[in-house]
Design a protein around this motif. Structure first.
Motif, short mmCIF file in Angstrom:
data_model
loop_
_atom_site.label_atom_id
_atom_site.label_comp_id
_atom_site.label_asym_id
_atom_site.label_seq_id
_atom_site.Cartn_x
_atom_site.Cartn_y
_atom_site.Cartn_z
N PRO A 1 15.08 8.14 -0.07
CA PRO A 1 13.97 7.76 0.80
C PRO A 1 12.61 8.08 0.18
N GLU A 2 11.60 7.52 0.79
CA GLU A 2 10.23 7.95 0.49
C GLU A 2 9.84 8.95 1.56
N LEU A 3 9.22 10.04 1.15
CA LEU A 3 8.86 11.09 2.10
C LEU A 3 7.38 11.39 2.05
N PHE A 4 6.86 11.72 3.20
CA PHE A 4 5.42 11.91 3.38
C PHE A 4 5.17 13.14 4.25
N HIS B 1 5.81 12.25 -1.65
CA HIS B 1 6.60 12.84 -2.73
C HIS B 1 6.49 12.01 -4.00
N ILE B 2 6.29 10.72 -3.85
CA ILE B 2 6.30 9.85 -5.02
C ILE B 2 5.10 10.14 -5.92
N SER B 3 4.04 10.71 -5.35
CA SER B 3 2.84 10.98 -6.14
C SER B 3 2.94 12.30 -6.89
N ARG B 4 3.79 13.18 -6.42
CA ARG B 4 3.98 14.50 -7.04
C ARG B 4 2.64 15.20 -7.26
N GLY C 1 0.79 -1.23 0.00
CA GLY C 1 0.00 0.00 0.00
C GLY C 1 0.81 1.27 0.00
N ALA C 2 1.93 1.27 -0.67
CA ALA C 2 2.74 2.49 -0.78
C ALA C 2 3.19 3.01 0.58
N ASN C 3 3.23 2.13 1.56
CA ASN C 3 3.78 2.47 2.88
C ASN C 3 3.04 3.60 3.57
N VAL C 4 1.78 3.76 3.25
CA VAL C 4 0.98 4.80 3.89
C VAL C 4 0.33 4.23 5.15
N LEU C 5 0.45 4.95 6.24
CA LEU C 5 -0.15 4.52 7.50
C LEU C 5 -1.57 5.05 7.63
N THR C 6 -2.46 4.19 8.10
CA THR C 6 -3.81 4.60 8.47
C THR C 6 -3.90 4.57 9.99
N PHE C 7 -4.28 5.70 10.58
CA PHE C 7 -4.26 5.84 12.02
C PHE C 7 -5.65 5.67 12.63
N GLY C 8 -5.64 5.23 13.90
CA GLY C 8 -6.85 5.26 14.70
C GLY C 8 -7.05 6.64 15.30
N ALA C 9 -8.14 6.79 16.02
CA ALA C 9 -8.49 8.09 16.59
C ALA C 9 -7.67 8.43 17.83
N GLY C 10 -7.01 7.43 18.39
CA GLY C 10 -6.17 7.69 19.55
C GLY C 10 -6.84 7.31 20.86
N SER C 11 -6.02 6.97 21.83
CA SER C 11 -6.49 6.67 23.19
C SER C 11 -5.71 7.56 24.14
N ARG C 12 -6.42 8.44 24.82
CA ARG C 12 -5.75 9.34 25.77
C ARG C 12 -5.76 8.69 27.14
N LEU C 13 -4.58 8.35 27.61
CA LEU C 13 -4.43 7.67 28.90
C LEU C 13 -3.88 8.65 29.93
N THR C 14 -4.55 8.71 31.05
CA THR C 14 -4.07 9.49 32.19
C THR C 14 -3.79 8.52 33.33
N VAL C 15 -2.58 8.56 33.86
CA VAL C 15 -2.22 7.71 34.99
C VAL C 15 -2.03 8.61 36.22
N LEU C 16 -2.84 8.33 37.24
CA LEU C 16 -2.81 9.17 38.43
C LEU C 16 -1.91 8.59 39.52
N LYS D 1 12.81 4.52 4.65
CA LYS D 1 13.92 4.03 3.83
C LYS D 1 13.38 3.10 2.76
N PRO D 2 13.96 3.11 1.58
CA PRO D 2 13.56 2.14 0.58
C PRO D 2 13.99 0.74 1.01
N GLY D 3 13.31 -0.23 0.50
CA GLY D 3 13.69 -1.59 0.85
C GLY D 3 12.76 -2.21 1.86
N GLY D 4 13.29 -3.12 2.66
CA GLY D 4 12.45 -3.98 3.48
C GLY D 4 11.79 -3.36 4.68
#
Lengths: 113, 110
Positions: free
Chosen positions: B31-34, B50-53, A98-113, B91-94
């Protein structure tokens, strides 16, 4: 169309308690991540998993453990919570195709008292 | 190890002004940059890579290998651009693990 779901949006725990943060993704992604997000420190990787039962330590794994028994679920565990673990925790996933794109969750805010 | 530096914690501009969020990286290869963005009360999401330009919401970013930079630019800032912006490098690669900068908070005043 929520794709990465974090079970708890806000948690308040006491020092020494065991804390579980759950994350589920429905995109069949191979990679899952846990980050801490703190002002001025950005995103710091706690743990990474590239497959079921596989994990790698990130930059700040001390005080944390993880579990990945199923592909879609990645849990972050604080065995004995401390006040310096008060933070926003972000789960993310990505596909190896997937082109190394990260999909994030909404987050969990933890407070430790 | 690779590193991503966002030198500004906070950038404050007025609506209609040009904006440039700086990102410098240290890595000797290609590298790949976002750029990722987090609007108030929303989840962190990809803005562009960057790869999508491509141009997203009027933002562009050009990879400058000579200066090892990937600055994010928009000619005319809008109030809705106010958000936290993170630059990330892979980084490119694994390795599938990106490295994030510390983020820049952009505030666009009316």
């Amino acid at each position: 169309d929520v794709k990465v779901t974090q079970s708890s949006r806000y948690l308040v725990k006491r020092t020494g308690e065991k804390v579980f943060l759950e994350c589920v993704q429905d995109m069949d992604h191979e990679n899952m991540f846990w980050y801490r997000q703190d002002p001025g420190l950005g995103l710091r990787l706690i743990y990474f998993s590239y497959d079921v039962k596989m994990k790698e330590k990130g930059d700040i794994p001390e005080g944390y453990s993880v579990s990945r028994e199923k592909k879609e679920r990645f849990s972050l565990i604080l065995e004995s919570a401390s006040t310096n673990q008060t933070s926003m925790y972000l789960c993310a996933s990505s596909s190896i195709t997937g082109a190394n794109v990260l999909t994030f969750g909404a987050g969990s805010r933890l407070t430790v008292l | 190890a690779q590193r991503v530096t966002q030198p500004e914690k906070l950038l404050s501009v007025f609506k209609g002004a040009p904006v440039e969020l700086k990102c410098n990286y240290s890595y000797s290869g290609s590298p790949e940059l976002f750029w990722y963005v987090q609007y108030s009360r929303q989840r962190l999401q990809l803005l562009l890579r960057h790869i999508s330009r491509e141009s997203i919401k009027g933002f562009t970013a050009d990879l400058n290998k000579g200066e090892t930079s990937f600055h994010l630019k928009k000619p005319f800032a809008q109030e809705e651009d106010s958000a936290m912006y993170y630059c990330a490098l892979k980084k490119p690669g694994g390795s599938y693990i990106p490295t994030f900068g510390r983020g820049t908070s952009l505030i666009v005043h009316p």
